[in-house]
Design an enzyme around this catalytic site. Sequence first.
Site, PDB file in Angstrom:
ATOM      1  N   LYS A  90       0.805  -1.229   0.000  1.00 42.13           N
ATOM      2  CA  LYS A  90       0.000   0.000   0.000  1.00 42.13           C
ATOM      3  C   LYS A  90       0.838   1.279   0.000  1.00 42.13           C
ATOM      4  O   LYS A  90       0.422   2.302  -0.526  1.00 42.13           O
ATOM      5  CB  LYS A  90      -0.937   0.013   1.215  1.00 42.13           C
ATOM      6  CG  LYS A  90      -1.948  -1.129   1.259  1.00 42.13           C
ATOM      7  CD  LYS A  90      -3.206  -0.761   0.536  1.00 42.13           C
ATOM      8  CE  LYS A  90      -4.307  -1.797   0.501  1.00 42.13           C
ATOM      9  NZ  LYS A  90      -4.240  -3.011   1.272  1.00 42.13           N
ATOM     10  N   GLU A 112     -10.268   5.765   2.813  1.00 44.41           N
ATOM     11  CA  GLU A 112     -11.067   4.677   3.376  1.00 44.41           C
ATOM     12  C   GLU A 112     -10.093   3.572   3.745  1.00 44.41           C
ATOM     13  O   GLU A 112      -9.010   3.477   3.182  1.00 44.41           O
ATOM     14  CB  GLU A 112     -12.058   4.169   2.325  1.00 44.41           C
ATOM     15  CG  GLU A 112     -11.502   3.155   1.312  1.00 44.41           C
ATOM     16  CD  GLU A 112     -10.408   3.696   0.388  1.00 44.41           C
ATOM     17  OE1 GLU A 112     -10.358   4.920   0.187  1.00 44.41           O
ATOM     18  OE2 GLU A 112      -9.592   2.894  -0.115  1.00 44.41           O
ATOM     19  N   SER A 378       1.776  -9.903  -0.642  1.00 41.07           N
ATOM     20  CA  SER A 378       1.411  -8.484  -0.611  1.00 41.07           C
ATOM     21  C   SER A 378       1.685  -7.807   0.722  1.00 41.07           C
ATOM     22  O   SER A 378       1.882  -6.598   0.781  1.00 41.07           O
ATOM     23  CB  SER A 378      -0.077  -8.330  -0.966  1.00 41.07           C
ATOM     24  OG  SER A 378      -0.871  -9.173  -0.156  1.00 41.07           O
TER      25      SER A 378
HETATM   26  C1  LIG Z   1      -5.141  -4.135   1.173  1.00 45.49           C
HETATM   27  C2  LIG Z   1      -4.426  -5.404   1.021  1.00 45.49           C
HETATM   28  C3  LIG Z   1      -4.757  -6.325  -0.001  1.00 45.49           C
HETATM   29  C4  LIG Z   1      -5.932  -6.148  -0.927  1.00 45.49           C
HETATM   30  O1  LIG Z   1      -5.873  -5.007  -1.719  1.00 45.49           O
HETATM   31  P1  LIG Z   1      -5.478  -5.038  -3.259  1.00 45.49           P
HETATM   32  O2  LIG Z   1      -5.772  -3.659  -3.691  1.00 45.49           O
HETATM   33  O3  LIG Z   1      -6.325  -6.063  -3.927  1.00 45.49           O
HETATM   34  O4  LIG Z   1      -4.042  -5.373  -3.356  1.00 45.49           O
HETATM   35  C5  LIG Z   1      -3.988  -7.458  -0.148  1.00 45.49           C
HETATM   36  N1  LIG Z   1      -2.965  -7.720   0.697  1.00 45.49           N
HETATM   37  C6  LIG Z   1      -2.621  -6.878   1.696  1.00 45.49           C
HETATM   38  C7  LIG Z   1      -1.476  -7.224   2.573  1.00 45.49           C
HETATM   39  C8  LIG Z   1      -3.337  -5.686   1.879  1.00 45.49           C
HETATM   40  O5  LIG Z   1      -2.990  -4.869   2.879  1.00 45.49           O
END
Ligand SMILES: *Cc1c(COP(=O)(O)O)cnc(C)c1O
Length: 394
Positions: A90, A112, A378
């Site tokens: 993010k 948000e 992620s």
């Molecule tokens: C917010 C988040 C997601 C989901 O958001 P995307 O916009 O689909 O990437 C996935 N993994 C983590 C660790 C997140 O914080």
Amino acid sequence: MGKYTVDENGYYGEFGGAYIPEILHACVEEIQKAYKEILNSESFKQEYYQLLRDYAGRPSPLYYAKRMSEKYGCKLYLKREDCNHTGAHKINNALGQILLAKRMGKKRIIAETGAGQHGVATATVCALMNMECVVYMGKTDVERQAPNVERMKMLGATVVPVTSGNMTLKDACNEAIRDWCCHPEDTYYLIGSTMGPYPYPEMVARLQSVISEEIKYQIKEKEGRDYPDYLIACVGGGSNAAGTIYHYLDDEQVKIVLAEAGGLGVETGQTAATIKLGTVGIIHGMKTYVIQDEDGQITEPYSISAGLDYPGVGPMHSNIAKNGRATVLAVTDDEAMNAGMELTRMEGIIPAIESAHALGVLQKLKFKPDDVVVLTVSGRGDKDLNTYLKYFNK
Ligand SMILES: *Cc1c(COP(=O)(O)O)cnc(C)c1O
């Protein structure tokens, strides 16, 4: 222009666009006009890449997971977005958009958040740039993600608990849009995923595309070619997936596999498998797949992962799913939790439960031994420890 990239009207095939109340037209148009020139300018690029390197800690490693590779019969590399400052991908987007907001002369930032990761990233870049920050968060999420709420407050943000709907991410989005309608002049809405009215889906994808930019040279160093056979990522709104695939969208020798949240199972009604179950509708300013009933009432989504608990999905992803460019698999809570535990025990990496959904597709695919697979982790699982512990001790 590529087959899967956005057109000049802000559409990916039939998906996307900007479906917004009249009062927001001027400020969305202002961003549409400003963002390309600003993102392409030398001064922006210099400041953005410097922050990505020295502040966020990029490039994130591309790690060869030896034990997992042996188990799944392929060459598995993990793109380690969990190593970034604030613990997920993010921050790539938040840094880019705060630089844009500053250059547009905005004074106040709203956002948000679901699990709180985007709220934390936004509060972080607002502290860094000395900007006012208001974060909307469903009351249910405020309660289940308490540590992230405390982090945001410590960083100086105001966290507003939202009590409409089932008090989660969708409701937080509604409330942020309402705020924006009241303060269109001085406020910048810093959206956390590849969603919302055009140009947000495209802008966020571009800001996250640093992920695939790095994969290109990192996989070249390790495998002697700049593309993998598979790219795998989880999808909530779609931003980490968009970043992972961005520079490979038109390279059809690279297979794209996306994991969405199956919840208790796609047939149970307790799910967030938007692409499997959704029909075309309008949500939060975009035309895309939405889980809704015949009257267009949005069905409340469910997933064990607060970051994937969203009834819509980015328009880019709806388009590549519809056209068969991406394979989308639903991964249930159980499959994700077990995959997250497996990575923890086999590689010593505790993934976010969102990322564990991407790991959950490995057992559903048949690989050849020399297939090169890049899977994006992620985020890190620190925020999810309580959920993991509760799940495995039940
Ligand atoms: C917010 C988040 C997601 C989901 O958001 P995307 O916009 O689909 O990437 C996935 N993994 C983590 C660790 C997140 O914080």
